[in-house]
Enzyme design. Structure first.
Site, PDB file in Angstrom:
ATOM      1  N   TYR A 141       0.822  -1.213   0.000  1.00 55.52           N
ATOM      2  CA  TYR A 141       0.000   0.000   0.000  1.00 55.52           C
ATOM      3  C   TYR A 141       0.854   1.260   0.000  1.00 55.52           C
ATOM      4  O   TYR A 141       0.456   2.283  -0.533  1.00 55.52           O
ATOM      5  CB  TYR A 141      -0.903   0.043   1.247  1.00 55.52           C
ATOM      6  CG  TYR A 141      -2.257  -0.587   1.062  1.00 55.52           C
ATOM      7  CD1 TYR A 141      -2.386  -1.910   0.649  1.00 55.52           C
ATOM      8  CD2 TYR A 141      -3.418   0.139   1.335  1.00 55.52           C
ATOM      9  CE1 TYR A 141      -3.640  -2.482   0.504  1.00 55.52           C
ATOM     10  CE2 TYR A 141      -4.669  -0.430   1.192  1.00 55.52           C
ATOM     11  CZ  TYR A 141      -4.769  -1.733   0.785  1.00 55.52           C
ATOM     12  OH  TYR A 141      -6.021  -2.288   0.647  1.00 55.52           O
ATOM     13  N   LYS A 192       2.791 -15.304   2.864  1.00 55.26           N
ATOM     14  CA  LYS A 192       3.017 -16.049   1.620  1.00 55.26           C
ATOM     15  C   LYS A 192       4.520 -16.323   1.571  1.00 55.26           C
ATOM     16  O   LYS A 192       5.219 -15.956   0.625  1.00 55.26           O
ATOM     17  CB  LYS A 192       2.522 -15.219   0.421  1.00 55.26           C
ATOM     18  CG  LYS A 192       2.490 -15.955  -0.888  1.00 55.26           C
ATOM     19  CD  LYS A 192       1.377 -16.989  -1.004  1.00 55.26           C
ATOM     20  CE  LYS A 192       1.523 -17.796  -2.271  1.00 55.26           C
ATOM     21  NZ  LYS A 192       0.559 -18.915  -2.361  1.00 55.26           N
ATOM     22  N   ASP A 248      -6.612  -6.659   4.051  1.00 49.66           N
ATOM     23  CA  ASP A 248      -7.717  -5.998   3.348  1.00 49.66           C
ATOM     24  C   ASP A 248      -8.658  -7.045   2.767  1.00 49.66           C
ATOM     25  O   ASP A 248      -9.877  -6.989   2.937  1.00 49.66           O
ATOM     26  CB  ASP A 248      -7.143  -5.115   2.228  1.00 49.66           C
ATOM     27  CG  ASP A 248      -8.239  -4.430   1.421  1.00 49.66           C
ATOM     28  OD1 ASP A 248      -9.170  -3.888   2.045  1.00 49.66           O
ATOM     29  OD2 ASP A 248      -8.165  -4.448   0.185  1.00 49.66           O
ATOM     30  N   ASP A 252     -12.623  -8.569   4.356  1.00 49.03           N
ATOM     31  CA  ASP A 252     -13.897  -8.538   3.624  1.00 49.03           C
ATOM     32  C   ASP A 252     -14.511  -9.932   3.608  1.00 49.03           C
ATOM     33  O   ASP A 252     -15.722 -10.105   3.767  1.00 49.03           O
ATOM     34  CB  ASP A 252     -13.689  -8.088   2.164  1.00 49.03           C
ATOM     35  CG  ASP A 252     -13.888  -6.590   1.986  1.00 49.03           C
ATOM     36  OD1 ASP A 252     -13.591  -5.837   2.929  1.00 49.03           O
ATOM     37  OD2 ASP A 252     -14.346  -6.177   0.906  1.00 49.03           O
TER      38      ASP A 252
HETATM   39  C1  IPM Z   1     -10.541  -0.901   3.746  1.00 44.02           C
HETATM   40  C2  IPM Z   1     -10.755  -0.300   2.380  1.00 44.02           C
HETATM   41  C3  IPM Z   1      -9.577   0.606   2.054  1.00 44.02           C
HETATM   42  C4  IPM Z   1      -8.334  -0.245   2.024  1.00 44.02           C
HETATM   43  C5  IPM Z   1      -9.728   1.421   0.762  1.00 44.02           C
HETATM   44  C6  IPM Z   1     -11.005   2.234   0.727  1.00 44.02           C
HETATM   45  C7  IPM Z   1      -8.536   2.307   0.514  1.00 44.02           C
HETATM   46  O1  IPM Z   1     -10.950  -1.297   1.445  1.00 44.02           O
HETATM   47  O2  IPM Z   1     -10.454  -0.133   4.719  1.00 44.02           O
HETATM   48  O3  IPM Z   1     -10.477  -2.117   3.847  1.00 44.02           O
HETATM   49  O4  IPM Z   1      -7.988  -0.816   0.976  1.00 44.02           O
HETATM   50  O5  IPM Z   1      -7.672  -0.358   3.046  1.00 44.02           O
HETATM   51 MG    MG Z   2     -11.035  -3.269   2.263  1.00 47.50          MG
END
Ligand code: IPM
Ligand code: MG
Length: 387
Positions: A141, A192, A248, A252
């Site tokens: 990132y 990984k 990230d 999700d």
């Molecule tokens: C999260 C989001 C962010 C990330 C984006 C909006 C930059 O997906 O907080 O998980 O990738 O960290």
């Molecule tokens: Mg995210």
């Protein structure tokens, strides 16, 4: 002492859901005498529209001066054509790095009432209580060099750098182990290491940090397997610690185990406990302004704020119990709706949580005396939830 909270609603559904969280904070102030000063500022697309930058200077100043930041969400189609360097997401990433919020806690907790809202079988997810500890200021990132360059043959090439220094791995490792000490005493470090040197070092450092926590059991897992295990048998995990990119994606995935990404709060902390609190979902432009977004992830983020920045366990518990109660009452926003429950909008859900908080606070204060409780509520001009 007055607590200072910077309120950055952002874009899309951000303002609607943050409004509900602000009601919750107002309620703590009114009912529990909690002293708070809240100030709003634009970030993300709203920052671009107001001040020409996703993280306007005044917003950053406010966030730096505050004890905690409450954030909604950023981004939307309106700003998608902009250069990546000034897109709304940069507002969020800028806050994370400027405030040095390296530790991102993303709990995935399944409320028993939502067991049927998950796409997974009830027996796979019921009782799920997992904490993802995601490193938030390093990795691909923020790694340099990065960009899009033109090769000698005229073809363009995009490149990013996955990079982790030992101290970055060590400090996020400690956060994970400390968290595990308060929970199930198990840490699974996700990497990984079979392919990437950056995560080979990650594994080595995690193993070293584990020596300081002999009561915690450390295991390692490759990220592809971790993704599979999360949907196969998620209850095997207690604390999962991983880098920015993998975290990230895995968070999700973990969110959906709980029925909806609209339920998951998060805390992003620096080394002193200052934090930014936000739902893990995005700005959901497709439903923005319709009043149907789920505010619970943002409300639960306020509970995390109470717990982690203000060390106010009581307020955190009041909020969490209220959320649990509205779910027991059968209230559901569209994302968690199942047959036989009662569908409500964003505002209604926020109001119901506040009403449940007030009920519980007064119940505690009147020692469960129902008539005193009703009198209190009438005097307070509140009849919600009573006859
Ligand atoms: C999260 C989001 C962010 C990330 C984006 C909006 C930059 O997906 O907080 O998980 O990738 O960290
Ligand atoms: Mg995210």
């Amino acid at each position: 002492m007055t607590h200072k909270i910077a309120v950055l609603a952002g874009d899309g559904i951000g303002p609607e859901i943050v409004d509900q969280a602000v009601k919750v904070i107002d309620c703590l102030q009114r009912e529990l005498g909690w002293q708070v000063e809240m100030e709003q500022a634009p970030v993300g697309g709203a920052g671009i529209d107001h001040a020409g930058h996703p993280l306007p200077e005044a917003t950053l100043r406010l966030a730096k001066a505050a004890d905690a930041v409450l954030l909604g969400a950023v981004g939307g189609p309106k700003w998608e054509a902009l250069d990546i360097a000034i897109r709304p997401e940069k507002g969020l990433l800028g806050l994370r790095s400027e405030l040095q919020l390296f530790a991102n806690l993303r709990p995935a907790l399944l409320y028993p009432q939502l067991v049927h809202a998950s796409t997974l079988k009830p027996e796979v997810v019921s009782g799920l209580d997992l904490m993802i500890v995601r490193e938030l200021t390093g990795d691909i990132y923020f790694g340099k060099p990065r960009g899009i360059r033109t090769l000698e043959n005229g073809e363009r090439q995009g490149f990013n750098t996955m990079v982790y220094a030992e101290h970055e791995i060590e400090r996020i490792g400690r956060v994970a182990f400390e968290s595990a000490m308060k929970r199930g005493k198990r840490v699974c470090s996700v990497d990984k290491a079979n392919v990437l040197e950056a995560t080979e070092l990650w594994r080595e450092v995690m193993t070293r940090v584990a020596k300081d926590y002999p009561q915690v059991q450390l295991s390692h897992m490759y990220v592809d397997n971790a993704a599979m295990q999360l949907v196969r048998a998620p209850k095997q995990f207690d604390v999962m610690v991983t880098g920015n990119m993998f975290g990230d994606i895995l968070s999700d995935c973990a969110a959906m185990l709980t029925g909806s990404i609209g339920m998951l709060p998060s805390a992003s902390l620096d080394s002193k406990g200052k934090g930014m609190y936000e739902p893990i979902h995005g700005s959901a432009p497709d439903i923005a302004g319709k009043g149907i977004a789920n505010p619970l992830a943002t409300i639960l983020s306020v509970a995390m704020m109470m717990r982690y920045t203000f060390n106010d366990i009581k307020s955190a518990a009041v909020i969490e119990a209220a959320v649990q109660e509205v779910l027991v009452e059968g209230l559901r926003t569209a994302d968690i709706y199942t047959a036989g429950t009662h569908k409500v909008g964003t505002e209604e859900m926020g109001d119901a949580v506040v009403a449940a908080m007030i009920r519980n606070i007064w119940r505690a204060e009147t020692g469960g005396d129902a008539s005193a409780e009703k009198r209190c509520m009438r005097e307070g001009g509140l009849t919600n939830g009573i006859d």
